[in-house]
Design a protein around this motif. Structure first.
Motif, mmCIF file in Angstrom:
data_model
loop_
_atom_site.group_PDB
_atom_site.id
_atom_site.type_symbol
_atom_site.label_atom_id
_atom_site.label_comp_id
_atom_site.label_asym_id
_atom_site.label_seq_id
_atom_site.Cartn_x
_atom_site.Cartn_y
_atom_site.Cartn_z
ATOM 1 N N GLY A 26 0.845 -1.191 0.000
ATOM 2 C CA GLY A 26 0.000 0.000 0.000
ATOM 3 C C GLY A 26 0.883 1.244 0.000
ATOM 4 O O GLY A 26 2.056 1.180 0.391
ATOM 5 N N SER A 27 0.318 2.370 -0.454
ATOM 6 C CA SER A 27 1.135 3.586 -0.454
ATOM 7 C C SER A 27 1.365 4.066 0.970
ATOM 8 O O SER A 27 2.318 4.795 1.249
ATOM 9 C CB SER A 27 0.512 4.671 -1.326
ATOM 10 N N LEU B 298 4.797 5.649 2.316
ATOM 11 C CA LEU B 298 4.929 6.932 3.033
ATOM 12 C C LEU B 298 5.694 6.739 4.343
ATOM 13 O O LEU B 298 6.546 7.542 4.717
ATOM 14 C CB LEU B 298 3.538 7.522 3.302
ATOM 15 N N PHE C 7 -4.513 14.262 4.586
ATOM 16 C CA PHE C 7 -4.766 12.846 4.881
ATOM 17 C C PHE C 7 -4.193 12.509 6.265
ATOM 18 O O PHE C 7 -3.029 12.788 6.556
ATOM 19 C CB PHE C 7 -4.100 11.996 3.793
ATOM 20 N N TYR D 46 -0.648 11.129 7.535
ATOM 21 C CA TYR D 46 0.603 11.900 7.614
ATOM 22 C C TYR D 46 0.960 12.244 9.064
ATOM 23 O O TYR D 46 2.073 11.938 9.509
ATOM 24 C CB TYR D 46 0.568 13.179 6.769
ATOM 25 N N ALA E 130 -1.252 15.761 -0.405
ATOM 26 C CA ALA E 130 -2.066 14.860 -1.232
ATOM 27 C C ALA E 130 -2.728 15.702 -2.306
ATOM 28 O O ALA E 130 -3.364 16.711 -2.016
ATOM 29 C CB ALA E 130 -3.123 14.173 -0.384
ATOM 30 N N ASN F 84 -7.433 14.000 0.348
ATOM 31 C CA ASN F 84 -8.431 13.277 1.129
ATOM 32 C C ASN F 84 -8.370 13.853 2.542
ATOM 33 O O ASN F 84 -7.266 13.883 3.108
ATOM 34 C CB ASN F 84 -8.070 11.788 1.142
ATOM 35 N N TYR G 252 -5.543 9.524 -5.656
ATOM 36 C CA TYR G 252 -6.831 9.642 -6.368
ATOM 37 C C TYR G 252 -6.677 10.220 -7.772
ATOM 38 O O TYR G 252 -7.646 10.672 -8.366
ATOM 39 C CB TYR G 252 -7.789 10.521 -5.539
ATOM 40 N N SER H 91 -5.076 0.917 -4.655
ATOM 41 C CA SER H 91 -6.242 0.681 -3.790
ATOM 42 C C SER H 91 -7.512 1.348 -4.263
ATOM 43 O O SER H 91 -8.596 0.929 -3.893
ATOM 44 C CB SER H 91 -5.958 1.206 -2.375
ATOM 45 N N LYS H 92 -7.396 2.408 -5.030
ATOM 46 C CA LYS H 92 -8.583 3.206 -5.333
ATOM 47 C C LYS H 92 -9.117 2.843 -6.719
ATOM 48 O O LYS H 92 -9.883 1.917 -6.851
ATOM 49 C CB LYS H 92 -8.244 4.695 -5.199
ATOM 50 N N ARG I 53 -3.282 -4.540 -0.950
ATOM 51 C CA ARG I 53 -2.252 -3.634 -0.454
ATOM 52 C C ARG I 53 -1.078 -3.500 -1.440
ATOM 53 O O ARG I 53 -0.069 -4.203 -1.325
ATOM 54 C CB ARG I 53 -1.712 -4.089 0.933
HETATM 55 C C1 LIG Z 1 -4.538 10.500 0.160
HETATM 56 C C2 LIG Z 1 -4.279 9.052 0.452
HETATM 57 N N1 LIG Z 1 -3.027 8.605 0.374
HETATM 58 C C3 LIG Z 1 -2.726 7.332 0.634
HETATM 59 C C4 LIG Z 1 -3.704 6.427 0.997
HETATM 60 C C5 LIG Z 1 -3.281 5.048 1.344
HETATM 61 O O1 LIG Z 1 -3.681 4.134 0.444
HETATM 62 P P1 LIG Z 1 -3.074 2.671 0.377
HETATM 63 O O2 LIG Z 1 -2.208 2.461 1.570
HETATM 64 O O3 LIG Z 1 -4.249 1.780 0.358
HETATM 65 O O4 LIG Z 1 -2.278 2.646 -0.892
HETATM 66 C C6 LIG Z 1 -5.032 6.842 1.096
HETATM 67 C C7 LIG Z 1 -6.062 5.899 1.516
HETATM 68 O O5 LIG Z 1 -7.160 6.226 1.831
HETATM 69 C C8 LIG Z 1 -5.316 8.201 0.819
HETATM 70 O O6 LIG Z 1 -6.562 8.653 0.932
#
Ligand SMILES: Cc1ncc(COP(=O)(O)O)c(C=O)c1O
Length: 368
Positions: free
Chosen positions: A90-91, A95, A117, A120, A162, A166, A196, A225-226, A234
């Motif tokens: 997953g991102s 991060l 988001f 962070y 972001a 989000n 997104y 994921s989106k 993931r």
């Molecule tokens: C802005 C943003 N970044 C990162 C993520 C993390 O996504 P994932 O870990 O599923 O790749 C989300 C998940 O809601 C998000 O909204």
């Protein structure tokens, strides 16, 4: 009892959207719908499902730790060198790895917008890294990069943005982003999180990937994921200068991207028809959702314009009250008190049917 480090003592765990199974257990409802985690209502691409089934026969083996084929596919897709790509669980993991690689706890500081988001602040606090927050108006939710630039000081080491954001659904325009990226001192790492990005159709937007060529301090993160509908598997990735990516690579666990996830992500990235269908459905249902919410304007409801697969909704009563009432009707949305947005909810753009169900339940509750 062992003592916990101070920054963890005061840390609140990330609150994910309520799982459908949990709601059904708690309230005895059936047929619940979840519009709380910005998932793709179409389910995975048929090509991804096929790849998952094939890969399932191989899970006695460790995955390719270097995720060679996936990184190569991503690199080709973005027309960058493979060494510029790092994949993760997953991102969110990506991060985390970036923060861990570049920040000195107790010394370096992060910088982010208010209503950024929520991962962070959690990630930075978990590493004992302090951060500054650039204020954002809760009327238009504009993320002003001029204000962010002014907030940079000598301890700022990481800026995390972001785009689109989000939970606000807002985005930063290309010209403002370019000017900002060109002006940030080169020793400050800028991470642009484009979770997104696929949903954006505004021509004034540009991916930071198109602006990265000249910058040695820019890392872009993306997720499967989106729009790619693989949240449960993931997979996410970063694209950045190979030298920086190499540092992050030293920190990650050897098999941080699992075997099924790698196979599914490769297949998903190649299924452009599925991506186009997902985006088209999202655009259509998002418009229906916003139109339905606008009918409640006289009741104090406002939909914040969105370029994503969710909509931030201003509510006349505390969001959590409405959230609770909707739960009883089997509709899960996201309250945002944790963001300091008490009179708001975030609603994911579901299928046409899910959207109708949400609008009916929400309208009844608002007009009650
Ligand atoms: C802005 C943003 N970044 C990162 C993520 C993390 O996504 P994932 O870990 O599923 O790749 C989300 C998940 O809601 C998000 O909204």
């Amino acid at each position: 009892m062992p003592t916990v480090i101070e920054s963890i003592e005061s840390l609140k765990a990330y609150q994910p959207g309520k799982p459908i199974s949990e709601l059904e257990r708690e309230f005895g409802v059936t047929n619940a719908i979840k519009l709380a985690s910005n998932e793709n209502p179409l389910g995975p691409s048929p090509k991804a499902k096929e790849a998952i089934q094939t890969a399932a026969n191989l899970v006695h083996l460790y995955p390719d730790g270097a995720a060679f084929e996936l990184r190569e596919t991503i690199a080709n897709f973005h027309n960058v060198e493979m060494e510029a790509v790092l994949t993760g669980n997953g991102s969110n993991e990506v991060l985390n790895l970036i923060a861990r690689t570049f920040l000195k706890p107790g010394k370096d500081r992060g910088l982010m917008f208010q209503y950024a988001f929520i991962a962070y602040p959690i990630i930075l606090k978990a590493f004992g890294v302090a951060f500054d927050v650039v204020k954002v108006s809760d009327q238009d939710f504009e993320q002003s990069l001029d204000k962010m630039y002014d907030a940079i000081h000598e301890d700022t080491k990481l800026i995390c943005i972001a785009n689109p954001n989000n939970p606000t659904g807002t985005f930063i325009k290309k010209d403002a982003l370019r000017k900002f990226l060109e002006s940030v001192p080169e020793d400050i790492l800028v991470v642009i999180d484009e979770a997104y990005v696929e949903f954006i159709d505004d021509p004034s937007f540009s991916s930071a990937l198109d602006l990265r060529a000249t910058r040695e301090n820019l890392i872009i993160t993306r997720t499967f994921s989106k729009c790619y509908a693989l949240a449960g598997l993931r997979v996410g990735y970063a694209v950045g200068p190979p030298k920086l990516i190499d540092y992050v690579n030293r920190v990650r666990e050897p098999f941080n991207c699992n075997l099924i996830a790698q196979a599914a992500a490769i297949a998903s990235l190649g299924d452009r028809e599925f991506v186009a269908r997902s985006v088209a459905q999202n655009t259509e249902v998002r418009a229906e959702l916003i139109e339905g919410l606008e009918k409640l304007a006289a009741n104090g409801v406002q939909a914040i314009p969105s370029q994503t697969n969710f909509v931030l909704v201003r509510t006349p009563r505390p969001g959590v009250e409405i959230y609770d009432a909707l739960l009883r009707l089997g509709v899960i949305v996201r309250p945002l008190k944790g963001y300091g947005l008490e009179y708001f909810l975030r609603v994911s753009v579901g299928s046409h049917h899910e959207n109708q169900r949400f609008l009916k339940a929400f309208s009844d509750e608002i007009r009650r």
